[in-house]
Structures are given as structure tokens and as C-alpha cells.
Design an enzyme around this catalytic site. Structure first.
Site, short mmCIF file in Angstrom:
data_model
loop_
_atom_site.label_atom_id
_atom_site.label_comp_id
_atom_site.label_asym_id
_atom_site.label_seq_id
_atom_site.Cartn_x
_atom_site.Cartn_y
_atom_site.Cartn_z
N CYS A 33 -1.21 6.05 -38.35
CA CYS A 33 -2.42 6.43 -39.10
C CYS A 33 -3.56 5.44 -38.84
O CYS A 33 -4.71 5.84 -38.63
CB CYS A 33 -2.11 6.49 -40.59
SG CYS A 33 -1.23 5.02 -41.19
N CYS B 50 -13.22 5.20 -46.07
CA CYS B 50 -12.70 6.51 -45.65
C CYS B 50 -13.81 7.55 -45.73
O CYS B 50 -14.52 7.64 -46.73
CB CYS B 50 -11.53 6.89 -46.55
SG CYS B 50 -10.94 8.58 -46.25
N CYS C 211 0.85 -1.19 0.00
CA CYS C 211 0.00 0.00 0.00
C CYS C 211 0.89 1.25 0.00
O CYS C 211 1.75 1.39 0.87
CB CYS C 211 -0.91 0.01 1.22
SG CYS C 211 -1.92 1.49 1.28
#
Ligand SMILES: Cc1cc2nc3c(=O)[nH]c(=O)nc-3n(C[C@H](O)[C@H](O)[C@H](O)COP(=O)(O)OP(=O)(O)OC[C@H]3O[C@@H](n4cnc5c(N)ncnc54)[C@H](O)[C@@H]3O)c2cc1C
Ligand SMILES: Cc1cc2nc3c(=O)[nH]c(=O)nc-3n(C[C@H](O)[C@H](O)[C@H](O)COP(=O)(O)O)c2cc1C
Ligand code: SF4
Lengths: 408, 415
Positions: free
Chosen positions: B386, B346, B139
């Protein structure tokens, strides 16, 4: 041709996730409570949200054997979407659209979700292969019954096949849903009219129970148009359009009479078949319209001229005279074809069934010993999803009466 | 509905499915764990139990989320420590859960301040009926430096405390590791040397998620101040997977038993942890956001995945991806993959053009009149940025080509 192309575009994987992400995943989802067939949209949208598309398909299919059909034709604005909590922010989730994506996925993934139960040795005859008869068959098969469906027509599906236009409900989709059911083991006996070709007494002798799922197969007419050669009924026209894949000879000027969803289907179909002038004259005024808002807007968007509040008072061949119901006004329309969309009625000839306004005069499903009713002739909404609900319910009731697998 | 056996044995304990609540408020008390079991979780790691003498005093408010566009809970920051309920209450809840759910797995998470605490807590939770112990060595927001991730970052202490737990109890035990270190292997190896039977990871990642720009302080604001604290949820999944892969790739740890944690929301997330070597998985943040019900789709989805893979035992999937993860220097760098643009799909937004120009190699060209992209292969390096930004999936992997002067058959490359 515009008639053959499904009008609503379908979601892609990314757009369906966007729509599912709009869902608020409510604690006590009203959409699921408001689906008459208990298709459980909250559950299947959550599955989509957590990318479990197969699980989503299971939820839909197991709850609703007409899942891909309801996805396209349910008046969701009256059922599930009416309850959607998201309306508190903007607009309801497009539940029908998500359901369509999932059932399309189910078909592409060749999922085989429905299975026949362990045979219990009992047989049930179903009269009519519309959505209610088909759903009854599925639930009975799951419960272990053998099922034969008797259908008057050459094709199964009732108004799914012979009524709802192609651009709203492609025939492929209906055929595929029916194939799932025959694959499960339902036998469909075509071109067989109960009450003519086979009697009820014969059915009762050969089956433990008979379910009448006969729908409202005939068109209502108006006395004014009896024998008018230019008149055709809506269901006749819609059936011809569907059977001929939209290849019909139609004049340039068609008059439609009626203001329900069926009238909207007729008017829009005419426009999609390139009829130049389509005029729809409606008895109700706009504020009391029967057609759903969506259908009405769609029809208007197709360029149909809709005139509200007029009743036909005289018909002379192609020439029809109308009067306004409240104001002093008269209208004469001359058209080369007149299509009457003033409702459908049941034909229970030879079935020994008492009908009152095309409905049985009792609630519930049992009409007589061994004889049950379901679908449009039972009380309640006249929609596909109600047919599914009633199909599930009548099957469960039959199972209770006959005892089913309880003795194993 | 599909029904497949999802059971798995982990550290000698049988789980009816691999899905567990991780130690946190989602497993804070009897009612919560009961509801989780009833909803279908295979196991529960109860909220970390500390020694009686350590006072827990929490801040309010204590959470914050990282959002991106319309998506909230991309990541989740919390400032919570360990159980707020008393030791007696927690032990009583463990006992009741084990009595009522003898076939579900109950794991006690414990945390001490010194060796004796660890011994005592181990004894107590075993006596209460736990099936397994998880040591919280991780923790990142404890108010004591003798506890939490300060311990987990120190292999010596890990080993010492693991040995203490093993002295206190004979139960199977996993040590829960912190990701707030550069390399988890030494801490894991030290824990194993101390007696741990397996590793649970990750706990939360130290973070500052957002600042209040007017008041110039991190969020949440506690009387005008804030603090660095643990980050969890979807955003940490890649970090968790990385540590798990590194553990399983370390010499001698190839078969390390792991309980995977960090950002799991869907069956796909869970399957990823399993393929990298986790036998069970644990979840907190997604449960805090959506509720226990998420396990329904995780189980059902995993069953369908097993059916698709032709696998009948979940164990057969564990670690299947480990050998496909290589050090960077061993990857095949001899070829490149050009993007393939589907002009029918597209819609002409130009995002590929922008990203390629501004973030890649200026290979994507833009036809102003047609509003269409075109890839200039002389400039394209095949990074596929892309494809990642295209909103309609119109760009996919296209032609594979060997780099100049390199040997190889493009068609044989697994892309
Ligand atoms: C044009 C049109 C559009 C509609 N659009 C929608 C819509 O968008 N959404 C929606 O929810 N609902 C729509 N509905 C309503 C919906 O189609 C019906 O509610 C539903 O089809 C009723 O199902 P059913 O099974 O009771 O009857 P039907 O679909 O009418 O099927 C009854 C079947 O029983 C057969 N049959 C009848 N008598 C016998 C006999 N004696 N022997 C053998 N076979 C017999 C008939 O040939 C028919 O195949 C539309 C209806 C029409 C007409
Ligand atoms: C509010 C909160 C409290 C937590 N408390 C504990 C704890 O008491 N013990 C523990 O071992 N881990 C604790 N964790 C860490 C989680 O168990 C888990 O390791 C981490 O959140 C990553 O998983 P997730 O992305 O599914 O939330 C806590 C996490 C959160 C968000
Ligand atoms: S989540 Fe529950 S405990 Fe927390 S502030 Fe809201 S009401 Fe209070």
C-alpha cells in the site's frame, strides 16, 4: 486570513519530478538565454531531473541572490517561459514553480552557498536595500569588497518588503533572503536617508564608490485627487497591509483607479481582505492592458469588477466621474475609499542625480566619478529580476573601475 | 559550488573522478572522447577494438526502447557489435587522446577470436598509450560464437584469454563479465586465475524488448526479421547490483576490485554501485539518451553526498553496504511493520485498497462514504505494498509488532 496565505501551492517531491520530467532538456535551451539575471533554469531543472537538488540550489543561488523571491514574483511568461520549447507540445514548464521548490529545499537543508571573497581593502556604500541594492551587495562581497547599505526605512527589501503583497511573497521569505546577505557580511544602516541624514559628499569621502539603488519610492498622484480625504495611494495601502499583516479597517466599497500590476495587487488584496465591492477603473482598454495576463486573470477570479477604457474627469469627495476615452459614455462611481494606482516615481533629492522620467538619461551604470546607479532608476524593465541583473552588472563594473583584486 | 576531491585509485591507476564512459558508441572516436573529457568524465573505455580480420557489418536500424506510461528508455535494446572504425583509426585515436589528455584515464576495450588475437590486441593498445585494458568477454550479439558472451559464459575460455592478454601486455586489466549466466562467480574467479586484476560488470542482458503486433516480429525489424540482443539502461540496474553483490559476497572475493556498470543515470545510482563495492562506474545508455553533460550532476551530487556522510576520500565509501546484504535465510523474520495512514495527506484515490485486495491480503478497508482507507491489522501482514502505490506518500511505516510467540523488542528493530 486569505491575505496571509501564499496563494500558489508548492510542489512536493513527486510533483516536482513530474514537472521536471516534462522538460525536454534542450540542447541550446532558450529559457536560460531569456532569463535576464542568467539564473540558468535549463541547468537547475536538469539537476532536479537527475535528483541533484543541492546542485540545483547552488546554480540558482550563485546566479541570483534573490532566487526564492524571483521564483515567486517573476513574470516568467515574459522571460524564461516565453522561450520554452515545450510550448511546441503543450505548455511551458512551470519554471518558477520548480525554482520555488528548489529554493525551499535549500532553506530546509540549511545550505550556505554564498561566501565572501578575499577582502581587497575597499569599501562601497549602497543607497537603498531593494533587490538591486541587495544583489549589488552580494556580488561586491563575493569580489572582496566591504559593503554598507543605507536604508531610509526601518526594514530592508524595498518593494519586496513594502509593496508586493503577502499572498504572493511572504515576508518570511524576504527576511530569510536578506539574512543570508547580512550573514555574508553586508551591514545595513536603517532609518538613514542619504541626502538628508548623511550627504553624498560624506559617503564619497568614506567609500571608494557609492551605488544609488533608490528605486521609485513615491507614488504618483492625479491633480483631481489632491487633498481628497478618501484617497490613498496604492503603495501606501500595500505597505500598510503588509506591515499590519492584513489587519486593516476597510469599508465595504472601494474604488481602485489604475490598470497595471500594482492596481491588480491592490484590487486582489482588497478582496483577500474581504472587502465586498471592489471596482477597478482602468484607462487602457483590455487589448492594451499593462498588467500581466496572469495578474489580470487572478484579479478577475477574485471577483473584482474591472471597467476598462475610462479616465477620471471629476472627483467630489467620494464621488468620481469618469469618461470613456473613445465612446460617448460617462460613469459615476461612489465609494467609501479611493485607491490610486497610477504609478510610482523616484525621489533623488540631495543625491545630485539627474533623472528623466524616473530613469537616468544614460545607458550603463556610472553616473559620475565614484557614483553608480542600479535597479529601477537604471534603464530597462522595472522588475525584480532586472534589478538582480543590474545588481550583478553594476558590481562587475565597479570592480573594473576600482581594480579589485587584480593587483594580488 | 561545492568542491570535493572525487579521485580514486583503481588497479593502480589514478582517476580524478570515478565516472567513466563504458565501451560503446559513446566512446567511438577521438572527438567524442575529447568532448567527454572536457565535460568532466574521469575516464573513457574506448569502443571495443577487434582484430583486423574480423569484419564488422552492422544492421540498421539497431535500437529499441522499453517505455512505461510516459517514461521512455526504461530500458534500451541494442544490436550493435564492436568498433566499426578500422583498427588503425582506433589506435591512432587512442594515441592522440593519451597525448592530449595525459591526466585522464584511457582504457582500451578489446575482443579477439582466438588466443593470438588477444595477445596481439593487448600489445597494440598498450603501444598506443592505453592506461588499462578491459576485455570484452560479454557482448551478447556477436555474429561469431568464438566471441562475446559465449566466451564469457565459459570459465575455461575466460581464463585462457585473460592469460593471453597478460602475455601481450603488462597493463592493469579488467575482464568485463556477462550477466547472461546464473552465477558470475566461476567466470570471475577463472578470469582472476588467468591474470585479470579486476572485474567490470555488467554488459547487456539478452532480451526481446517489444514486438510489432501486426507483422509479428521483434523490434527493431531488419528486413522483416529481428534477433535477441542486449538490454541496458535503468531497467538493468537491479540486475547489475545483484551480480556485484554476489561477487563481493563470494569467499575470497571480499575485496574484489570492480568497475560497476548498468543503468547509471544519477549520482544516487553511482553511489549505490560504490557502496556495493565498485571503485569506478561506467555509463552508456544514459549518455546516449541525455549526453555527456549528465556527469556534471553525478559529480556534484556525489560531492554533496560525501559531505553529508563526512567522508573525504571516495575510497572510504567503497563496499560499505556489502555486509548489510544477507542470504534470505539469515534475515530477521520475527516481526512485522504495519502501515501508518496519514489521513491529512490522503486524497482518497483508493489505490492502496485496490492493491491490497488484489495483490496482497485484503487488509485495507475502504469507507465508501468518506472515501478513506482503513487498515485492518488482523489481516495485515505488513508487506507495505500500500505504501508503495500511494501517490502522495500518505502511507508510511507505523507500529512494529513481534509476531505471535516470537521474542524481541519491537523498538530495537531497524526498519
Ligand atoms: C506593488 C508592486 C508589485 C510589484 N510586483 C512585482 C512582481 O510581481 N514582479 C516583479 O518582478 N516586480 C514587481 N514589482 C517591481 C519591483 O518591486 C521593482 O522593480 C524592484 O523592487 C526595484 O528594485 P530597486 O532595488 O531598484 O528599488 P526598490 O525596491 O524600490 O528599493 C529602493 C530602496 O531604496 C530606499 N531608498 C530610496 N531613496 C533612499 C535614500 N535617499 N536613502 C536611503 N534609502 C533610500 C527605499 O526606501 C527602498 O528600500 C512590483 C512593484 C510594486 C510597487
Ligand atoms: C549501443 C551499445 C553498444 C555497446 N557496445 C559495447 C561494446 O562495444 N563493448 C562493450 O564492452 N560493451 C558494449 N555495450 C555495453 C555497455 O558498455 C554497458 O555494459 C551496458 O550498456 C550497460 O550499461 P548502461 O546501462 O549504462 O548502458 C554496448 C551497449 C550499447 C547500448
Ligand atoms: S542518430 Fe545520427 S547516425 Fe543515427 S540515424 Fe539519426 S542521424 Fe543517423
Amino acid at each position: 486570513m486569505k491575505y496571509m496565505k501564499e496563494a500558489e501551492p508548492s510542489y512536493t517531491l513527486s510533483t516536482v519530478m513530474e514537472e521536471a520530467a516534462r522538460c525536454l532538456l534542450c540542447h541550446d535551451a532558450p529559457c536560460s538565454k531569456m532569463c535576464p539575471a542568467k539564473t540558468d533554469p535549463a541547468r537547475f531543472i536538469r539537476s532536479v531531473r537527475f535528483r541533484n537538488f543541492k546542485g540545483a540550489a547552488e546554480t540558482i543561488r550563485e546566479n541570483n541572490a534573490m532566487g526564492a523571491i524571483c521564483a515567486r514574483v517573476c513574470p516568467t511568461e515574459r522571460y524564461c517561459e516565453l522561450g520554452c520549447t515545450r510550448s511546441g507540445i503543450d505548455k511551458p514548464i512551470d519554471i518558477g514553480g520548480i525554482q520555488r521548490f528548489v529554493t525551499d529545499f535549500e532553506q530546509q537543508a540549511q545550505m550556505d552557498i554564498l561566501h565572501k571573497g578575499k577582502p581587497n581593502g575597499m569599501k562601497v556604500a549602497i543607497v537603498g536595500s531593494g533587490p538591486s541594492g541587495l544583489q549589488t551587495a552580494v556580488t561586491l562581497l563575493e569580489l572582496g569588497y566591504a559593503v554598507d547599505i543605507y536604508e531610509k526605512n526601518a526594514k530592508a527589501g524595498g518593494y519586496l518588503t513594502y509593496g508586493i503583497p503577502e499572498y504572493r511573497l511572504p515576508t518570511d521569505i524576504v527576511d530569510f533572503e536578506i539574512k543570508r546577505i547580512t550573514n555574508m557580511g553586508a551591514e545595513i544602516k536603517y532609518n538613514t536617508t542619504i541626502g538628508e541624514d548623511i550627504t553624498m559628499a560624506q559617503l564619497k569621502q568614506n567609500y571608494q564608490a557609492v551605488v544609488l539603488a533608490i528605486g521609485s519610492r513615491e507614488a504618483k498622484s492625479l491633480p483631481l485627487f489632491e487633498g481628497n480625504p478618501y484617497m490613498e495611494t496604492a503603495v501606501s495601502f500595500l505597505a500598510r497591509a503588509k506591515m499590519h499583516h492584513g489587519q486593516l479597517e476597510l469599508p465595504d466599497n472601494v474604488l481602485v483607479i489604475g490598470g497595471g500590476d500594482v492596481a491588480m495587487d491592490v484590487a486582489t488584496t482588497l478582496k483577500r481582505l474581504d472587502v465586498k465591492h471592489v471596482t477597478d477603473v482602468v484607462y487602457e482598454e483590455f487589448n492594451e492592458f499593462k498588467a500581466s495576463q496572469k495578474e489580470l486573470l487572478g484579479t478577475q477570479a477574485h471577483g473584482v469588477t474591472i471597467i476598462d477604457g475610462y479616465v477620471p474627469t471629476a472627483a467630489d469627495g467620494k464621488k468620481v466621474t469618469f469618461k470613456h476615452r473613445h465612446i460617448d459614455s460617462q460613469l459615476v462611481i461612489e465609494a467609501d475609499k479611493i485607491i490610486l494606482a497610477v504609478g510610482q516615481k523616484a525621489n533623488a533629492a540631495g543625491l545630485g542625480l539627474q533623472l528623466n522620467h524616473d530613469e537616468v538619461p544614460f545607458t550603463g551604470y556610472q553616473a559620475a566619478p565614484q557614483v553608480f546607479v542600479t535597479g529601477d532608476i537604471a534603464q530597462g524593465d522595472k522588475t525584480v529580476v532586472w534589478s538582480v541583473k543590474r545588481g550583478k552588472e553594476v558590481a562587475t563594473e565597479i570592480d573594473q573601475v576600482l581594480g579589485g583584486n587584480q593587483h594580488d | 559550488m561545492i568542491n570535493k576531491d572525487l579521485s580514486i585509485d583503481f588497479l593502480g591507476v589514478h582517476f580524478d573522478n570515478p565516472f567513466c564512459l563504458s565501451s560503446s558508441p559513446v566512446g567511438n572516436c577521438y572527438e567524442m572522447c575529447k568532448k567527454a573529457y572536457d565535460t568532466g568524465w574521469g575516464g573513457v573505455v574506448f569502443k571495443t577494438i577487434g582484430p583486423k580480420h574480423f569484419e564488422i557489418d552492422e544492421v540498421s536500424p539497431r535500437f529499441d526502447t522499453l517505455d512505461k506510461e510516459d517514461t521512455s528508455f526504461v530500458g534500451f535494446k541494442n544490436m550493435e557489435q564492436i568498433a566499426e572504425h578500422s583498427l588503425e583509426e582506433n589506435l591512432a585515436d587512442l594515441k592522440r587522446l593519451k597525448t592530449e589528455y595525459p591526466n585522464k584515464v584511457l582504457i582500451a576495450s578489446i575482443m579477439g577470436t582466438n588466443e593470438q588475437d588477444w595477445v596481439d590486441l593487448a600489445q597494440l593498445v598498450e603501444a598506443a598509450g592505453a592506461d588499462m585494458i578491459e576485455m570484452n568477454l560479454s557482448c551478447p550479439q556477436m555474429t561469431s560464437h568464438a566471441m562475446g558472451s559465449d566466451v564469457g559464459a565459459n570459465p575455461e575460455l575466460c581464463k585462457k584469454y585473460c592469460a593471453a592478454v597478460k602475455r601481450g601486455s603488462s597493463l592493469p586489466m579488467m575482464a568485463k563479465m556477462t550477466p547472461n549466466i546464473t552465477n558470475m562467480v566461476p567466470a570471475a574467479q577463472a578470469s582472476l586465475a588467468g591474470g585479470a586484476d579486476g572485474i567490470a560488470t555488467i554488459n547487456t542482458v539478452k532480451s526481446v524488448a517489444n514486438l510489432d503486433l501486426k507483422r509479428k516480429v521483434g523490434l527493431p525489424v531488419i528486413n522483416g526479421k529481428s534477433s535477441i540482443s542486449g538490454y541496458s539502461g535503468k531497467a538493468v540496474k537491479p540486475i547489475a547490483l545483484r551480480f556485484i553483490q554476489e561477487l563481493r559476497a563470494a569467499k575470497g572475493l571480499e575485496h574484489l576490485p570492480i568497475s560497476g556498470i548498468g543503468g547509471i543515470e544519477t549520482w544516487e545510482d553511482a553511489a549505490e554501485f560504490i557502496l556495493l563495492g565498485s571503485s569506478t562506474v561506467q555509463v552508456t545508455t544514459a549518455v546516449m539518451q541525455y549526453g555527456y553533460r549528465i556527469v556534471e550532476d553525478m559529480k556534484n551530487g556525489l560531492m554533496h553526498y560525501m559531505a553529508e556522510q563526512g567522508v573525504d576520500h571516495l575510497q572510504d565509501l567503497v563496499g560499505l553496504a556489502n555486509h548489510n546484504m544477507l542470504p534470505a535465510e539469515e534475515l530477521d523474520r520475527s516481526y512485522k511493520v504495519y502501515p501508518k495512514i496519514d489521513l491529512d495527506k490522503c486524497i482518497g484515490c483508493g489505490r492502496c485498497y485496490i492493491s491490497c485486495f488484489d495483490g496482497a491480503h485484503q487488509a485495507m478497508e475502504w469507507d465508501d462514504d468518506k472515501r478513506q482507507p482503513f487498515c485492518n491489522q488482523d489481516k495485515c501482514v505488513g508487506c507495505q505494498l500500500c505504501a508503495l502505490v500511494c501517490p502522495v506518500g500518505a502511507i508510511t511505516y507505523g507500529k512494529v509488532e513481534m509476531k505471535p510467540g516470537r521474542q524481541g523488542v519491537p523498538a530495537e528493530k531497524v526498519i
